[in-house]
Design a protein around this motif. Structure first.
Motif, PDB file in Angstrom:
ATOM      1  N   VAL A 193      -8.316   3.424  15.741  1.00 64.83           N
ATOM      2  CA  VAL A 193      -7.072   4.195  15.756  1.00 64.83           C
ATOM      3  C   VAL A 193      -7.368   5.567  16.359  1.00 64.83           C
ATOM      4  O   VAL A 193      -8.323   6.242  15.955  1.00 64.83           O
ATOM      5  CB  VAL A 193      -6.461   4.346  14.343  1.00 64.83           C
TER       6      VAL A 193
ATOM      7  N   SER B 152      -3.267  13.701  10.289  1.00 62.19           N
ATOM      8  CA  SER B 152      -2.828  12.920   9.125  1.00 62.19           C
ATOM      9  C   SER B 152      -2.856  11.425   9.432  1.00 62.19           C
ATOM     10  O   SER B 152      -3.210  10.614   8.574  1.00 62.19           O
ATOM     11  CB  SER B 152      -1.418  13.344   8.703  1.00 62.19           C
ATOM     12  N   VAL B 153      -2.489  11.056  10.647  1.00 60.60           N
ATOM     13  CA  VAL B 153      -2.514   9.646  11.037  1.00 60.60           C
ATOM     14  C   VAL B 153      -3.959   9.122  10.996  1.00 60.60           C
ATOM     15  O   VAL B 153      -4.226   8.055  10.436  1.00 60.60           O
ATOM     16  CB  VAL B 153      -1.901   9.438  12.447  1.00 60.60           C
TER      17      VAL B 153
ATOM     18  N   ALA C  72       2.933  10.303   7.935  1.00 63.64           N
ATOM     19  CA  ALA C  72       1.908  10.122   8.972  1.00 63.64           C
ATOM     20  C   ALA C  72       0.738   9.282   8.453  1.00 63.64           C
ATOM     21  O   ALA C  72       0.152   8.487   9.195  1.00 63.64           O
ATOM     22  CB  ALA C  72       1.402  11.483   9.464  1.00 63.64           C
ATOM     23  N   LEU C  73       0.414   9.454   7.189  1.00 63.71           N
ATOM     24  CA  LEU C  73      -0.635   8.625   6.596  1.00 63.71           C
ATOM     25  C   LEU C  73      -0.238   7.155   6.692  1.00 63.71           C
ATOM     26  O   LEU C  73      -1.045   6.294   7.048  1.00 63.71           O
ATOM     27  CB  LEU C  73      -0.800   8.989   5.111  1.00 63.71           C
TER      28      LEU C  73
ATOM     29  N   GLU D 184      -5.283   1.141  18.430  1.00 60.14           N
ATOM     30  CA  GLU D 184      -3.927   1.641  18.230  1.00 60.14           C
ATOM     31  C   GLU D 184      -3.914   3.107  18.655  1.00 60.14           C
ATOM     32  O   GLU D 184      -4.533   3.959  17.999  1.00 60.14           O
ATOM     33  CB  GLU D 184      -3.530   1.515  16.754  1.00 60.14           C
TER      34      GLU D 184
ATOM     35  N   LYS E 199      -3.206  -3.363  11.237  1.00 61.87           N
ATOM     36  CA  LYS E 199      -3.010  -4.156  12.451  1.00 61.87           C
ATOM     37  C   LYS E 199      -4.358  -4.415  13.125  1.00 61.87           C
ATOM     38  O   LYS E 199      -4.658  -5.546  13.521  1.00 61.87           O
ATOM     39  CB  LYS E 199      -2.079  -3.377  13.381  1.00 61.87           C
TER      40      LYS E 199
ATOM     41  N   THR F 285       1.709   5.746   8.810  1.00 62.91           N
ATOM     42  CA  THR F 285       1.546   5.311  10.202  1.00 62.91           C
ATOM     43  C   THR F 285       0.098   4.887  10.460  1.00 62.91           C
ATOM     44  O   THR F 285      -0.164   3.836  11.047  1.00 62.91           O
ATOM     45  CB  THR F 285       1.922   6.456  11.161  1.00 62.91           C
ATOM     46  N   GLY F 286      -0.815   5.718  10.020  1.00 61.62           N
ATOM     47  CA  GLY F 286      -2.245   5.418  10.214  1.00 61.62           C
ATOM     48  C   GLY F 286      -2.659   4.155   9.473  1.00 61.62           C
ATOM     49  O   GLY F 286      -3.464   3.362   9.974  1.00 61.62           O
ATOM     50  N   ILE F 287      -2.090   3.964   8.299  1.00 57.01           N
ATOM     51  CA  ILE F 287      -2.436   2.778   7.499  1.00 57.01           C
ATOM     52  C   ILE F 287      -1.908   1.512   8.183  1.00 57.01           C
ATOM     53  O   ILE F 287      -2.627   0.512   8.299  1.00 57.01           O
ATOM     54  CB  ILE F 287      -1.870   2.918   6.062  1.00 57.01           C
TER      55      ILE F 287
ATOM     56  N   ILE G 171      -1.720   6.308  18.913  1.00 56.92           N
ATOM     57  CA  ILE G 171      -0.466   6.724  18.287  1.00 56.92           C
ATOM     58  C   ILE G 171      -0.020   8.089  18.815  1.00 56.92           C
ATOM     59  O   ILE G 171      -0.712   9.098  18.619  1.00 56.92           O
ATOM     60  CB  ILE G 171      -0.628   6.796  16.762  1.00 56.92           C
TER      61      ILE G 171
ATOM     62  N   ALA H 117      -1.367   1.107  11.323  1.00 53.73           N
ATOM     63  CA  ALA H 117      -2.194   0.882  12.519  1.00 53.73           C
ATOM     64  C   ALA H 117      -3.533   0.263  12.142  1.00 53.73           C
ATOM     65  O   ALA H 117      -4.025  -0.662  12.808  1.00 53.73           O
ATOM     66  CB  ALA H 117      -2.410   2.207  13.253  1.00 53.73           C
ATOM     67  N   ALA H 118      -4.123   0.767  11.054  1.00 57.20           N
ATOM     68  CA  ALA H 118      -5.428   0.252  10.627  1.00 57.20           C
ATOM     69  C   ALA H 118      -5.314  -1.200  10.173  1.00 57.20           C
ATOM     70  O   ALA H 118      -6.191  -2.027  10.460  1.00 57.20           O
ATOM     71  CB  ALA H 118      -5.993   1.127   9.503  1.00 57.20           C
TER      72      ALA H 118
ATOM     73  N   VAL I 198     -10.763   1.938   8.956  1.00 53.28           N
ATOM     74  CA  VAL I 198     -11.181   1.759  10.349  1.00 53.28           C
ATOM     75  C   VAL I 198     -11.764   3.045  10.943  1.00 53.28           C
ATOM     76  O   VAL I 198     -11.612   4.125  10.390  1.00 53.28           O
ATOM     77  CB  VAL I 198     -10.007   1.280  11.248  1.00 53.28           C
TER      78      VAL I 198
ATOM     79  N   GLY J  55      -5.085   8.670   7.459  1.00 54.13           N
ATOM     80  CA  GLY J  55      -4.545   7.437   6.879  1.00 54.13           C
ATOM     81  C   GLY J  55      -5.298   6.215   7.377  1.00 54.13           C
ATOM     82  O   GLY J  55      -5.620   5.305   6.603  1.00 54.13           O
ATOM     83  N   ALA J  56      -5.592   6.197   8.667  1.00 52.94           N
ATOM     84  CA  ALA J  56      -6.309   5.058   9.254  1.00 52.94           C
ATOM     85  C   ALA J  56      -7.706   4.953   8.664  1.00 52.94           C
ATOM     86  O   ALA J  56      -8.197   3.861   8.352  1.00 52.94           O
ATOM     87  CB  ALA J  56      -6.376   5.208  10.771  1.00 52.94           C
TER      88      ALA J  56
ATOM     89  N   ALA K 186      -7.797   3.633   5.286  1.00 54.42           N
ATOM     90  CA  ALA K 186      -7.496   2.201   5.323  1.00 54.42           C
ATOM     91  C   ALA K 186      -8.652   1.408   5.927  1.00 54.42           C
ATOM     92  O   ALA K 186      -8.552   0.195   6.096  1.00 54.42           O
ATOM     93  CB  ALA K 186      -6.206   1.950   6.096  1.00 54.42           C
TER      94      ALA K 186
ATOM     95  N   ILE L 143       0.876  -1.167   0.000  1.00 52.30           N
ATOM     96  CA  ILE L 143       0.000   0.000   0.000  1.00 52.30           C
ATOM     97  C   ILE L 143       0.915   1.219   0.000  1.00 52.30           C
ATOM     98  O   ILE L 143       1.899   1.257   0.736  1.00 52.30           O
ATOM     99  CB  ILE L 143      -0.923   0.008   1.236  1.00 52.30           C
TER     100      ILE L 143
ATOM    101  N   ALA M 176       0.247  16.070  12.430  1.00 54.51           N
ATOM    102  CA  ALA M 176       0.519  14.639  12.290  1.00 54.51           C
ATOM    103  C   ALA M 176      -0.664  13.817  12.800  1.00 54.51           C
ATOM    104  O   ALA M 176      -1.057  12.832  12.168  1.00 54.51           O
ATOM    105  CB  ALA M 176       1.791  14.271  13.050  1.00 54.51           C
TER     106      ALA M 176
END
Ligand SMILES: Cc1ncc(C[n+]2csc(CCOP(=O)(O)OP(=O)(O)O)c2C)c(N)n1
Ligand code: SF4
Ligand code: SF4
Ligand SMILES: [Mg+2]
Lengths: 89, 294, 392
Positions: free
Chosen positions: C22, C62-63, B69-70, C50, B79, B72-74, C52, B76-77, C72, C66-67, C70, B35, C59
């Motif tokens: 997240v 942004s995290v 940072a994206l 999670e 996981k 990182t979020g991906i 973070i 975590a998601a 969640v 991203g989550a 993806a 990804i 950040a």
């Protein structure tokens, strides 16, 4: 409902760029001399468009739909099997 | 003949673009089970003009400075969904995104030790916005914001050393690569992806438009950058230099500089060329195999 | 059973009941206790999530973006400077139609640096495309988070939701809070089902560039969603009331409005004081009612028209302003009423900025002022000595 997600215009389906035939950009086009080509694959590895393939049987093939005519392949070819010719438009 | 691959043609990069070559090589080495989060910049723009996309893997772009940072979020998601073994996560950024505006984000990601391969596509300036200087623009290189003026000629700062900064963060695997050496580049990507934790690969990607070289010279330029010592190729694992690409007979920097209009203002000035040569010479001394850095 | 809890801790506990997968946030007064408490909840294994730690609010946002892309449920919280640092990401998150929930502990914006309450932070990003909800008290703030996730994740909506609560006034107040049972929360708020996500089995590209030929349509789609999502917001409130037995209104709440002649209009915690004022003034023979704006974006235009047209006077209390323009809530209300029949006279007051106290007596004084004249953008409660000093 059209309003809700604008889904179709915000999300891209894999490889849809293939619809964009960048071959039209070319000023020069590469020609492979199959007699000289040894299918080493140097050009295939180096083509920025990824539009070349090679094999011992076919020798190097170029998908002119996408070739932008950069001339990288001709420069890397150790057998000088590729020449760049002017497009006649 | 064209079937959908991990990275596809039809993108709108300039003819001979080393960045598009680098991206293709990275993707072909990485394969489909990845990804990608991608910062704003040439790569993002030339691959995704909606509704088209050149990508054949799950890919996301948000902003210029947040691909780390994206990622990182991906991670975590994935996981949380029990899918951490389904895909490896890569974050892509240009040199501007990486060394300048997004640097804090990347430092945070490294500090956390996130399982992300960060790839910096280093074309040595802000190309997407018209060739402005970045922290990775080379010494004396002319850009639209570090012009070859009558008083100062080109960029007055040296390239920021992001690989060493990465290594100092304890990044598990740090490597430099270049489009001139495709197999080496791909091996480094594969090696990096096999490692759990933070990884950093910086790829020198030639840019005919921004550097002012002939579009056919993409590979030669990349090779020359390495052979002159201006862009050394090495690997750092756990704080130690484990590999340096050997340059048996270094070439003088002129050979590299003279092919590019961004150095046009110095090639006829031996004093200025000598300054660049000194950087190359120092690089050969600095990067030696088995050197313990941290 | 009710438990006396600090506002922020109560929110953290409620957010945990919503099972975000997240969480990423960064400390800033007066939001900090939310991040702290959630990190404790996760560290103690009470929430599988999670959590973070990041180096900035930019950040954090942004995290969670991203989550969310993806696939969640993702959550963040911030305030003031932190919210402004997130601003670029928030516009992006909304444009990408990602249903993240963010709590904003409303606080003034620097300079001068000031940690106390007003709404200038959240209203500075009101055009980002988020849904903005404002809570009157801590119980509502807690309950609103359940509703926020439900609204955001509805496939007819798919927009981020910001839950606003007044810094210190609510965040640091200890109130008896009724926490919902986990089983009921799970029923009200089932697991998040994304419409599509980053997935190697279906490798889509997200966040494509949209040129002049497409951008307009993406904004149109957001605007249209804002028009249709009030139905979802109403239903979220109604379903909540059915399941948990608490009702705060829907997009607005009306208090003693049937026969009201003077209407006090505002949002957030000041509503409680306004309700007291209405009671007091009614005892003195004045027909005063209260209109609470519970949902600020989408702005409840129809509800406001219905509520205010036919009344004699509307008095708007603003804890923010567009400097060089007018009070922000006032602008929305006036725009809603334009061209309607029987529009009330409108007076609007800017007060309470940077945490300046607003007492019941102040609100009564404001009513008296507005009864005498129609005042526009009137700063209430200025310290005459300081004003004089500035004039020197
Ligand atoms: C916050 C922000 N600032 C500035 C920009 C404008 N911008 C977009 S791409 C870019 C330069 C990209 O440079 P780099 O990261 O080196 O990528 P390249 O295009 O050279 O591959 C800039 C300045 C932006 N999009 N966002
Ligand atoms: S000219 Fe360039 S684009 Fe065309 S085949 Fe050769 S390397 Fe590829
Ligand atoms: S400007 Fe440079 S990096 Fe960007 S597409 Fe063109 S050649 Fe590639
Ligand atoms: Mg660049």
């Amino acid at each position: 409902m059209a309003s809700i997600r604008a889904k179709n215009i915000l999300i891209g389906k894999p490889g849809t760029s293939l619809a964009n035939k960048t071959g039209g950009w070319r000023v020069f086009y590469p020609v492979v001399d199959k007699a000289k080509c040894v299918a080493c694959g140097m050009c295939v590895m180096s083509c920025p468009e990824g539009c070349m393939t090679t094999s011992k049987e076919t020798k190097t093939l170029i998908d002119l739909d996408y070739c932008k005519g950069c001339g990288v392949c001709a420069k890397v070819c150790p057998k000088t099997a590729i020449s760049m010719l002017k497009e006649e438009k | 003949m064209s079937t959908v691959k991990v990275f596809n043609a039809g993108h709108t990069a300039c003819s001979g673009c080393g960045l598009s070559l680098a991206a293709r090589l990275v993707m072909e080495a990485a394969g489909p089970n990845v990804i990608v989060s991608n910062s704003t910049g040439c790569l993002e723009v030339f691959t995704t003009r909606s509704p088209q996309t050149a990508w054949g893997v799950p890919w996301v772009h948000s902003l210029f400075e947040n691909s780390g940072a994206l990622a990182t979020g991906i991670v975590a998601a994935l996981k949380m969904q029990g899918k951490e073994n389904e895909a490896r996560v890569m974050a892509f950024g240009g040199d501007g995104s990486t060394a300048d505006i997004g640097f804090g984000i990347i430092s945070g990601m490294w500090e956390r030790g996130d399982d992300v391969l960060y790839v910096c596509f280093d074309n040595e300036a802000y190309m997407n916005t018209g060739i402005q200087r970045s922290g990775l623009t080379p010494f004396l290189g002319a850009t639209s914001t570090s012009p070859a003026g009558s008083v100062t000629g080109g960029n007055q700062k040296q390239k920021k050393n992001i690989p060493m900064i990465a290594a100092a963060h304890g990044v598990k695997y740090v490597a430099t690569a270049c489009v001139g050496y495709q197999r080496d580049l791909q091996n480094k990507i594969k090696k990096a992806l096999a490692i759990k934790g933070p990884k950093y690969v910086q790829i020198l990607a030639t840019c005919p438009l921004g550097w002012g070289n002939d579009s056919s010279l993409t590979i030669q330029m990349g090779k020359l950058a390495v052979e002159t010592g201006l862009f050394p190729l090495f690997e750092v694992e756990e704080g130690k230099i484990t590999n340096v690409m050997n340059v048996a007979k270094p070439k003088p920097v002129e050979e590299y500089l003279k092919l590019q209009t961004r150095f046009r203002h110095i090639v006829k000035n031996p004093e200025e060329v000598a300054k660049v040569q000194a950087i190359a010479d120092a690089n050969f001394k600095r990067y030696t195999k088995d050197k313990v850095l941290f | 059973m009710k438990k006396v809890t600090e506002g922020l801790k109560a929110i953290a506990e409620t957010v945990a009941l919503c099972r975000p997968e997240v969480i990423s946030a960064y400390p800033i007064t007066p939001q900090t206790h939310i991040v702290e408490e959630l990190s404790v909840i996760v560290a103690n294994g009470k929430l599988k999530c999670e959590f973070i730690n990041v180096e900035s609010e930019f950040a954090a946002a942004s995290v969670v973006l991203g989550a969310s892309v993806a696939g969640v449920r993702a959550y963040s919280a911030t305030s003031s400077q932190g919210l402004l640092l997130m601003a670029e990401v928030l516009f992006n998150m909304a444009g990408m139609r990602l249903p993240v929930v963010i709590t904003d502990a409303n606080r003034a914006v620097s300079a001068p640096i000031n940690i106390w309450n007003d709404w200038q932070d959240t209203l500075a990003i009101r055009d980002a495309g988020l849904i903005h909800l404002f809570a009157e008290d801590n119980q509502e703030a807690c309950d609103m988070h359940l509703q926020a996730f439900k609204i955001a994740e509805d496939h007819e909506v798919m927009l981020p939701v910001m839950v606003n609560l007044d810094g210190f006034i609510l965040t640091h107040a200890f109130d008896p809070i009724e926490f919902p049972e986990q089983a009921l929360v799970d029923k009200y708020l089932p697991k998040y089902v994304p419409m599509e996500k980053l997935d190697v089995k279906n490798p889509l590209s997200f966040g494509l560039m949209g040129g002049p030929d497409r951008y307009l349509e993406t904004r149109y789609a957001m605007a249209e969603t804002m028009k249709t999502c009030p139905a979802v917001i109403r239903k979220a409130a109604q379903d909540f009331n059915k399941m948990f037995g608490r009702n705060y209104g829907e997009l607005i709440e009306e208090y003693k409005m049937e026969d009201a002649e003077i209407v006090l209009v505002s949002m957030g915690s000041i509503i409680s004081s306004m309700k007291d004022v209405a009671d007091d003034l009614r005892a003195a023979g004045k027909k005063v009612g209260v209109l609470k704006i519970r949902c600020y974006r989408p702005f409840p235009v129809q509800d406001v028209i219905k509520s205010l047209c036919g009344k004699k006077k509307a008095i708007i209390l603003e804890k923010a302003l567009s400097i060089g323009g007018v009070g922000i809530l006032t602008a929305d209300i006036k725009a809603a009423l334009y061209g309607q029949k029987n529009v009330p006279e409108i007076s609007d007051f800017i007060l309470g900025l940077g945490g300046r106290d607003i007492r019941i007596s102040d609100i009564k004084a404001i009513v008296a002022l507005a009864e005498k004249a129609n005042l526009k953008g009137e700063f209430y409660g200025l310290d005459p000595k300081l004003v004089e000093e500035m004039d020197k």
